[in-house]
Scaffold this motif. Structure first.
Motif, PDB file in Angstrom:
ATOM      1  N   LEU A 171      -8.176   9.144  10.189  1.00 49.71           N
ATOM      2  CA  LEU A 171      -7.856   8.491   8.924  1.00 49.71           C
ATOM      3  C   LEU A 171      -6.682   7.529   9.106  1.00 49.71           C
ATOM      4  O   LEU A 171      -6.732   6.372   8.659  1.00 49.71           O
ATOM      5  N   ARG A 172      -5.638   7.960   9.766  1.00 49.83           N
ATOM      6  CA  ARG A 172      -4.479   7.103  10.004  1.00 49.83           C
ATOM      7  C   ARG A 172      -4.854   5.922  10.881  1.00 49.83           C
ATOM      8  O   ARG A 172      -4.412   4.789  10.647  1.00 49.83           O
ATOM      9  N   THR A 173      -5.690   6.161  11.881  1.00 55.62           N
ATOM     10  CA  THR A 173      -6.135   5.070  12.754  1.00 55.62           C
ATOM     11  C   THR A 173      -6.887   4.017  11.962  1.00 55.62           C
ATOM     12  O   THR A 173      -6.664   2.808  12.120  1.00 55.62           O
ATOM     13  N   GLY A 174      -7.804   4.470  11.094  1.00 56.84           N
ATOM     14  CA  GLY A 174      -8.590   3.530  10.301  1.00 56.84           C
ATOM     15  C   GLY A 174      -7.755   2.691   9.362  1.00 56.84           C
ATOM     16  O   GLY A 174      -8.091   1.530   9.076  1.00 56.84           O
ATOM     17  N   PHE A 175      -6.627   3.253   8.886  1.00 54.40           N
ATOM     18  CA  PHE A 175      -5.739   2.517   7.985  1.00 54.40           C
ATOM     19  C   PHE A 175      -4.594   1.834   8.736  1.00 54.40           C
ATOM     20  O   PHE A 175      -3.613   1.401   8.125  1.00 54.40           O
TER      21      PHE A 175
ATOM     22  N   THR B 110       3.443  14.137  11.331  1.00 49.17           N
ATOM     23  CA  THR B 110       4.529  15.094  11.302  1.00 49.17           C
ATOM     24  C   THR B 110       4.008  16.407  10.737  1.00 49.17           C
ATOM     25  O   THR B 110       2.936  16.465  10.119  1.00 49.17           O
ATOM     26  N   ALA B 111       4.777  17.476  10.913  1.00 45.91           N
ATOM     27  CA  ALA B 111       4.384  18.769  10.353  1.00 45.91           C
ATOM     28  C   ALA B 111       4.263  18.678   8.837  1.00 45.91           C
ATOM     29  O   ALA B 111       3.366  19.289   8.233  1.00 45.91           O
ATOM     30  N   GLU B 112       5.155  17.902   8.215  1.00 49.67           N
ATOM     31  CA  GLU B 112       5.126  17.750   6.761  1.00 49.67           C
ATOM     32  C   GLU B 112       3.861  17.033   6.307  1.00 49.67           C
ATOM     33  O   GLU B 112       3.231  17.412   5.310  1.00 49.67           O
ATOM     34  N   GLU B 113       3.451  16.002   7.061  1.00 48.42           N
ATOM     35  CA  GLU B 113       2.241  15.259   6.717  1.00 48.42           C
ATOM     36  C   GLU B 113       0.987  16.099   6.931  1.00 48.42           C
ATOM     37  O   GLU B 113       0.040  16.018   6.151  1.00 48.42           O
ATOM     38  N   ARG B 114       0.986  16.918   7.968  1.00 52.48           N
ATOM     39  CA  ARG B 114      -0.158  17.810   8.182  1.00 52.48           C
ATOM     40  C   ARG B 114      -0.278  18.804   7.033  1.00 52.48           C
ATOM     41  O   ARG B 114      -1.375  19.077   6.530  1.00 52.48           O
TER      42      ARG B 114
ATOM     43  N   THR C 123       6.712  13.033  -7.244  1.00 52.73           N
ATOM     44  CA  THR C 123       8.106  13.457  -7.380  1.00 52.73           C
ATOM     45  C   THR C 123       8.666  14.010  -6.074  1.00 52.73           C
ATOM     46  O   THR C 123       9.751  14.604  -6.061  1.00 52.73           O
ATOM     47  N   GLY C 124       7.950  13.829  -4.973  1.00 45.21           N
ATOM     48  CA  GLY C 124       8.496  14.138  -3.659  1.00 45.21           C
ATOM     49  C   GLY C 124       8.409  15.567  -3.205  1.00 45.21           C
ATOM     50  O   GLY C 124       8.889  15.906  -2.114  1.00 45.21           O
ATOM     51  N   VAL C 125       7.784  16.445  -3.985  1.00 47.63           N
ATOM     52  CA  VAL C 125       7.620  17.830  -3.548  1.00 47.63           C
ATOM     53  C   VAL C 125       6.669  17.889  -2.355  1.00 47.63           C
ATOM     54  O   VAL C 125       6.890  18.615  -1.382  1.00 47.63           O
ATOM     55  N   VAL C 126       5.591  17.105  -2.439  1.00 43.95           N
ATOM     56  CA  VAL C 126       4.627  16.969  -1.344  1.00 43.95           C
ATOM     57  C   VAL C 126       4.730  15.531  -0.844  1.00 43.95           C
ATOM     58  O   VAL C 126       4.686  14.586  -1.640  1.00 43.95           O
ATOM     59  N   ARG C 127       4.858  15.376   0.475  1.00 47.59           N
ATOM     60  CA  ARG C 127       5.071  14.039   1.034  1.00 47.59           C
ATOM     61  C   ARG C 127       4.026  13.730   2.101  1.00 47.59           C
ATOM     62  O   ARG C 127       3.955  14.417   3.127  1.00 47.59           O
ATOM     63  N   PHE C 128       3.224  12.709   1.810  1.00 53.61           N
ATOM     64  CA  PHE C 128       2.208  12.267   2.758  1.00 53.61           C
ATOM     65  C   PHE C 128       2.774  11.240   3.738  1.00 53.61           C
ATOM     66  O   PHE C 128       2.078  10.782   4.629  1.00 53.61           O
ATOM     67  N   SER C 129       4.029  10.842   3.544  1.00 55.25           N
ATOM     68  CA  SER C 129       4.659   9.858   4.407  1.00 55.25           C
ATOM     69  C   SER C 129       6.136  10.202   4.547  1.00 55.25           C
ATOM     70  O   SER C 129       6.765  10.726   3.622  1.00 55.25           O
ATOM     71  N   SER C 130       6.691   9.882   5.696  1.00 54.35           N
ATOM     72  CA  SER C 130       8.120  10.094   5.926  1.00 54.35           C
ATOM     73  C   SER C 130       8.961   9.025   5.256  1.00 54.35           C
ATOM     74  O   SER C 130      10.198   9.081   5.294  1.00 54.35           O
ATOM     75  N   GLU C 131       8.316   8.038   4.610  1.00 57.76           N
ATOM     76  CA  GLU C 131       9.026   6.915   4.012  1.00 57.76           C
ATOM     77  C   GLU C 131       9.370   7.151   2.537  1.00 57.76           C
ATOM     78  O   GLU C 131       9.712   6.223   1.819  1.00 57.76           O
ATOM     79  N   TRP C 132       9.283   8.381   2.076  1.00 56.23           N
ATOM     80  CA  TRP C 132       9.570   8.691   0.676  1.00 56.23           C
ATOM     81  C   TRP C 132      11.000   8.296   0.293  1.00 56.23           C
ATOM     82  O   TRP C 132      11.951   8.559   1.025  1.00 56.23           O
ATOM     83  N   THR C 133      11.134   7.630  -0.864  1.00 53.80           N
ATOM     84  CA  THR C 133      12.434   7.324  -1.455  1.00 53.80           C
ATOM     85  C   THR C 133      12.450   7.876  -2.864  1.00 53.80           C
ATOM     86  O   THR C 133      11.525   7.621  -3.651  1.00 53.80           O
ATOM     87  N   GLU C 134      13.480   8.619  -3.205  1.00 52.28           N
ATOM     88  CA  GLU C 134      13.572   9.216  -4.537  1.00 52.28           C
ATOM     89  C   GLU C 134      13.750   8.118  -5.588  1.00 52.28           C
ATOM     90  O   GLU C 134      14.703   7.343  -5.527  1.00 52.28           O
TER      91      GLU C 134
END
Length: 412
Positions: free
Chosen positions: A19-23, A30-34, A197-208
């Motif tokens: 999925l990441r490759t296609g996009f 990361t462990a958080e993204e998994r 609201t940042g509880v679940v993060r699909f990217s490490s680029e989250w900004t509050e």
């Protein structure tokens, strides 16, 4: 040989990398993204194409509701995460995955399928048509004519800054109120609010972001906005932009108050509205509407009708009349001849038998007008809709069009 099949738990990380490759994103998780991705795993609703044990194409669908004209919630098969790796393009992998998913959706009883199209030319051939459009405005605050001394809503309402926990508590009920009134809006589950609201993060680029709530004089929550700021000072003058992630308003008073609030923040010289409906109030809330420039106008929610009678009977109509439609659908899900009879009191859509059709149209053209927007007369002018009776397209438009325009604020 490439095998298209349902994704298993053991396949899932490989599917995520594909999925990441296609996009065109770094194919490392990361462990958080998994962990975030695991929240989307529903057995049978993720498909993949595998070549030599490696995932080379991805497809996901999930249960959704779409608001029809009149406020009914319609069961939808929401399509997302569609990719094909660059090594396996033009091999029919998307066609296989789409056909399998739509057949399953029809079997489940889903009335429509939905998606947000990354590329316009792809999805029309699968029966999807753009049913809502989106606009983004950029407001030049100093030109807007708004009173720079504005300090809060009149009449007893108030605006307060809140945090993500407040949004997760207040947002779902407000969204339910708003989506009942706006065709094209879609349901939001717990995961949506946790992601926003940042509880679940699909990217490490989250900004509050910042969050603000509007409360009516009664104390009832009628509006919420999420926004971020960016920019700097130039020549000792502020040049800061407030970027709206999303804004929900249940009343015109709430909408007016939140936009005025955003335009009144010290140092903010521009406000970018985020995705709004093409019939939005925003530019006309300003004393000088020219201060709001359209910086994006594009198709947004695409709809694929799977059950013609279910879709047309789910919505309401402002006028009265009848029309016989010959719906062409190469996949067969919606093909047939239907008599649609409508009035403000109700509607029926039944097989037309041997009755001569008034219009012949492909299923994607019907999707474009289902939510009250679009134009069959325009489709006829473009050669996409065939009038079997003179004036039938305009007659059908008069039955299907609505006084307000549909809007879908979400991406999925």
């Amino acid at each position: 040989m490439t095998d298209v099949r349902a994704v298993t738990e053991d396949d899932f990380e490989d599917w995520q990398r594909a999925l990441r490759t296609g996009f065109l994103r770094e194919p490392v998780l990361t462990a958080e993204e998994r962990a975030a991705g695991r929240r989307q795993f529903v057995p049978g609703r993720l498909l993949g194409a595998f070549d030599g044990g490696r995932c080379v194409a991805t497809f996901r669908s999930f249960a959704q509701e779409v608001t029809a004209v009149g406020g009914a919630f319609v069961a939808a098969d929401a399509v997302s995460n569609v990719t094909v790796s660059p090594t396996h393009r033009r091999r029919g992998l998307l066609t296989q995955m789409m056909g399998r998913d739509l057949a399953a959706a029809r079997e489940r009883g889903d009335v429509v399928a939905t998606l947000i199209a990354a590329e316009y030319p792809i999805y029309g051939r699968y029966g999807f048509g753009p049913a809502t459009w989106t606009r983004e405005w950029t407001v030049e605050v100093t030109r807007s004519g708004l009173d720079p001394r504005w300090s809060g809503p009149a009449g007893g309402g108030r605006i307060d800054l809140v945090d993500g926990a407040d949004v997760r508590k207040l947002g779902p009920d407000l969204h339910e109120r708003v989506r009942r009134e706006r065709p094209g809006m879609v349901s939001r589950g717990e995961l949506w609010w946790e992601t926003e609201t940042g509880v679940v993060r699909f990217s490490s680029e989250w900004t509050e972001p910042f969050y603000a709530v509007y409360r009516a004089p009664s104390g009832e929550v009628e509006g919420l906005v999420s926004y971020e700021t960016g920019g700097d000072w130039q020549g000792k003058q502020p040049c800061v932009t407030a970027e709206v992630n999303w804004l929900l308003a249940a009343t015109p008073a709430a909408e007016d108050a939140l936009w005025r609030f955003l335009c009144s923040i010290d140092w903010v010289t521009k406000v970018r509205s985020g995705r709004r409906g093409p019939g939005d109030l925003l530019p006309f809330l300003l004393p000088d509407p020219r201060a709001a420039r359209i910086t994006e106008h594009a198709d947004w929610l695409w709809v694929r009708i799977l059950d013609v009678a279910g879709a047309l009977e789910a919505r309401t109509y402002e006028g009265s009349g009848s029309v016989v439609l010959e719906v062409v659908d190469e996949a067969g899900f919606a093909a047939g001849r239907y008599r649609l009879e409508v009035s403000p009191q109700g509607s029926s859509c039944t097989p037309a038998g041997g009755a001569a059709p008034d219009l012949t149209l492909p299923v994607n053209q019907l999707a474009e007008v289902w939510l009250g927007d679009g134009s069959l007369a325009r489709g006829a002018a473009l050669g996409r809709v065939q009038e079997e009776r003179e004036g039938a397209a305009r007659k059908a438009d008069a039955l299907l069009r609505t006084s307000g325009r549909p809007w879908c604020p979400d991406v999925f």
